[in-house]
Enzyme design. Structure first.
Site, PDB file in Angstrom:
ATOM      1  N   SER A   1       0.967  -0.930  -0.114  1.00 16.27           N
ATOM      2  CA  SER A   1      -0.121  -0.058   0.035  1.00 16.27           C
ATOM      3  C   SER A   1       0.914   1.260  -0.048  1.00 16.27           C
ATOM      4  O   SER A   1       1.815   1.585  -0.895  1.00 16.27           O
ATOM      5  CB  SER A   1      -1.026  -0.171   1.092  1.00 16.27           C
ATOM      6  OG  SER A   1      -1.885   0.995   0.923  1.00 16.27           O
TER       7      SER A   1
ATOM      8  N   GLU B   1      -9.463  -6.875  -3.556  1.00 17.61           N
ATOM      9  CA  GLU B   1      -8.925  -5.726  -2.883  1.00 17.61           C
ATOM     10  C   GLU B   1      -9.245  -4.338  -3.220  1.00 17.61           C
ATOM     11  O   GLU B   1     -10.088  -4.234  -4.198  1.00 17.61           O
ATOM     12  CB  GLU B   1      -7.406  -5.994  -2.618  1.00 17.61           C
ATOM     13  CG  GLU B   1      -6.710  -5.690  -4.084  1.00 17.61           C
ATOM     14  CD  GLU B   1      -5.349  -4.912  -3.559  1.00 17.61           C
ATOM     15  OE1 GLU B   1      -5.242  -3.782  -3.233  1.00 17.61           O
ATOM     16  OE2 GLU B   1      -4.341  -5.852  -3.784  1.00 17.61           O
TER      17      GLU B   1
ATOM     18  N   HIS C   1      -6.833  -6.526   0.661  1.00 10.52           N
ATOM     19  CA  HIS C   1      -5.639  -5.294   0.501  1.00 10.52           C
ATOM     20  C   HIS C   1      -4.293  -6.039   1.310  1.00 10.52           C
ATOM     21  O   HIS C   1      -3.371  -5.790   1.045  1.00 10.52           O
ATOM     22  CB  HIS C   1      -6.044  -4.307   1.067  1.00 10.52           C
ATOM     23  CG  HIS C   1      -5.088  -3.129   0.897  1.00 10.52           C
ATOM     24  ND1 HIS C   1      -4.538  -2.649  -0.354  1.00 10.52           N
ATOM     25  CD2 HIS C   1      -4.919  -2.036   1.702  1.00 10.52           C
ATOM     26  CE1 HIS C   1      -3.848  -1.807  -0.375  1.00 10.52           C
ATOM     27  NE2 HIS C   1      -3.970  -1.240   0.803  1.00 10.52           N
TER      28      HIS C   1
END
Length: 329
Positions: free
Chosen positions: A136, A273, A300
């Protein structure tokens, strides 16, 4: 000292080094490093071997937790790797500056600070010719690091991060449509318009989205009974939650820089995700020597949701780079 004596000394040193090679590798366990700015960061190294992987967490303001078993998971895949993780400034075990001070916020709540922090951590830990993985927000830092400091990298792994934030925003809005009735979506938009993020009904809707697209494996080991820090950094860049961006990230665009990433690169995304795989496919075409893999039933945090597949992809990538057989798609 004669040449023959010097040669003998060098041979003795090399013999000792090879005999006690593990003593020269990074020691496992926790190490607190002091940055040049005086702040302290918590770092931890696991595993053995002479392959080094530095792991960056997301958020920003998240923490190292989902990397804790990475060395063990790679070992299951037949690969010995020393994995170093750390909490970025403002996160969990590392120092948490007083970001309410405008001067501190201006200096440390920037992309440039966190990018350069990665390289200072690398330098202070003695890493070079290493692999860098980021999830991320950490995947954003991997992209930027590979462009600015790519000479230090053997390989880069971008986990669940796009290069164009507008495409992420469109994706999370589509995800809302998949699991929430329109009445709840309208209610969420109204709360966001009024900055009413503390509304319990709103947070209940966010939790439904989290379970479907962020932490699909429940109960999530990443949930905590109390605030563990990092929210100031998260709010500055992201906002209240994963499904709305009100902070600095809303203006992040990096596509025109991807061609500058020269090291072998793995893009890994969960199939269920928040980040759009359609964007990952574009990134794979833009990064010269890259491969895209996806994790079934992964959100995610797909390294937690489906570790067997996630870490097989990672181990295969590292193994191929190590033996010189990696080829991008």
């Amino acid at each position: 000292m004669s040449f023959s004596q010097t040669d003998t000394i060098i041979k003795v040193i090399l013999t000792i080094f090879n005999k006690n090679r593990k003593d020269f590798l990074m020691k496992t366990g926790t190490k607190i490093i002091t940055l040049d700015n005086g702040y302290h960061l918590w770092t931890n190294t696991q595993g053995e071997g002479d392959i080094h992987l530095l792991a960056l967490h997301g958020g920003p303001g998240g923490n190292h937790e989902y990397w804790e078993d990475t060395a063990e998971q790679l070992k299951k895949q037949g690969l010995d790797v020393q994995v170093t993780m750390y909490d970025q400034l403002g996160s969990l075990y590392s120092d948490q500056p007083d970001y309410s001070d405008p001067e501190i916020a201006k200096k440390y709540l920037t992309y440039e600070y966190f990018l350069d922090e990665v390289d200072e951590v690398r330098e202070k830990l003695g890493l070079d010719n290493f692999y860098l993985i980021g999830q991320s927000w950490g995947g954003l830092l991997v992209q930027e690091y590979a462009v600015k400091y790519g000479q230090h990298l053997k390989g880069a792994i971008i986990s669940s991060m796009v290069d164009e934030i507008d495409e992420y925003v469109a994706s999370v809005n589509r995800r809302r449509q998949e699991v929430l009735p329109q009445t709840e979506i309208d209610f969420m938009h109204e709360c966001e318009k009024n900055n009413d993020y503390d509304n319990q009904r709103y947070q209940d809707d966010v939790q439904i989205l989290n379970i479907n697209f962020v932490d699909r494996k429940q109960p999530s080991k990443l949930y905590h009974l109390k605030d563990i820090g990092g929210t100031a950094v998260y709010h500055a860049f992201q906002g209240d939650n994963e499904f709305v961006i009100t902070g600095k990230l809303k203006d992040w665009h990096f596509r025109d820089q991807l061609h500058k990433i020269k090291c072998p690169t793995l893009l890994t995304f969960g199939e269920n995700e928040t980040m759009p795989i359609s964007t990952a496919k574009i990134m794979q075409k833009k990064i010269p020597n890259s491969r895209l893999v996806t994790t079934p039933d992964g959100g995610h945090h797909h390294m937690v949701d489906n570790p067997a597949v996630y870490y097989k992809h990672l181990a295969d990538f590292i193994r191929e780079v190590e033996n010189g057989t990696f080829k991008g798609e």
